[in-house]
Design an enzyme around this catalytic site. Structure first.
Site, PDB file in Angstrom:
ATOM      1  CE  LYS A   1      -2.409   2.991   2.413  1.00  0.00           C
ATOM      2  NZ  LYS A   1      -2.511   4.148   3.714  1.00  0.00           N
TER       3      LYS A   1
ATOM      4  CG  ASP B   1      -6.868   3.158   2.631  1.00  0.00           C
ATOM      5  OD1 ASP B   1      -8.240   2.615   2.761  1.00  0.00           O
ATOM      6  OD2 ASP B   1      -6.596   4.115   3.766  1.00  0.00           O
TER       7      ASP B   1
END
Ligand code: SF4
Length: 217
Positions: free
Chosen positions: A121, A139
């Site tokens: 991420k 996320d």
């Protein structure tokens, strides 16, 4: 209505609602962006910006953080959650950037994800916001909204990223991940919502009459 049609509705509403996107984490170069994204794990962007506004005017290169050393980095970021772990990552990654990457942030997922404290991420945010590469950082917040909007089957963030990339045109990815984050902060928060209030849900599910519950991320 299928997920492709729902994705079109989501894109149209979000583009109208957030026509101009600004990056929430403040930075002064790609290196400081990387540091800010790393610091933002389990911490709000506002908190990170409040801390880094006192750091980046003076320290903004890997050499600066290497020279500071772990203890001083800890002191600078101690208002941020899990600061000792993050200070260690910042120190070690600064050293690696100097030793292996000519003091530059690498431009590939593979090299970024090898850096300490940098997962997929974080690498995606840097590739997207730092280098303008089409990426779709997902996320738990984006995962939650994608579930609620019926765009993914809700297994995990990895599957959600794959599903969202199939549904949305590549050129929309970089803006869209921020637009979804903004929408989540403003309307679609983590507490339970039963999918009956906003235009996105009423447009995607026009015949819905009863409250629904989605799985937690
Ligand atoms: S109705 Fe609820 S689930 Fe749907 S977009 Fe609004 S806040 Fe999110």
């Amino acid at each position: 209505m299928n997920e492709i049609q729902r994705a079109r509705i989501v894109l149209r509403i979000l583009n109208k609602k957030y026509p101009k996107i600004s990056v929430p984490l403040k930075s002064r170069n790609v290196f400081t962006l990387l540091i800010s994204v790393l610091l933002s794990a389990q911490c709000t962007d506002v908190n990170v910006n409040n801390v880094t506004k006192n750091i980046y005017p003076k320290y903004y290169k890997p050499q600066h953080f290497l020279k500071l050393g772990r203890k001083k980095i800890e002191n600078l970021i101690k208002k941020i959650g899990i600061f000792r772990v993050k200070a260690k990552s910042i120190y070690n990654l600064s050293k690696i950037l100097i030793d292996k990457h000519n003091s530059k942030v690498p431009k590939t997922f593979e090299e970024l994800e090898k850096l300490p404290g940098v997962g997929h991420k974080t690498a995606s945010v840097v590739m997207s916001q730092g280098f303008g590469y089409p990426a779709f950082p997902v996320d738990t917040h984006i995962h939650r909204l994608a579930q609620r909007w019926g765009l993914t089957n809700g297994k995990n963030v990895t599957q959600t990223e794959i599903d969202l990339k199939k549904l949305f045109p590549k050129k929309s990815w970089n803006n869209l991940h921020l637009q979804i984050i903004y929408y989540g902060r403003e309307y679609c928060k983590a507490r339970d919502c039963y999918g009956l209030t906003c235009k996105i849900c009423t447009s995607c599910y026009p015949s819905r009459k009863k409250p629904i519950k989605t799985k937690k991320a």
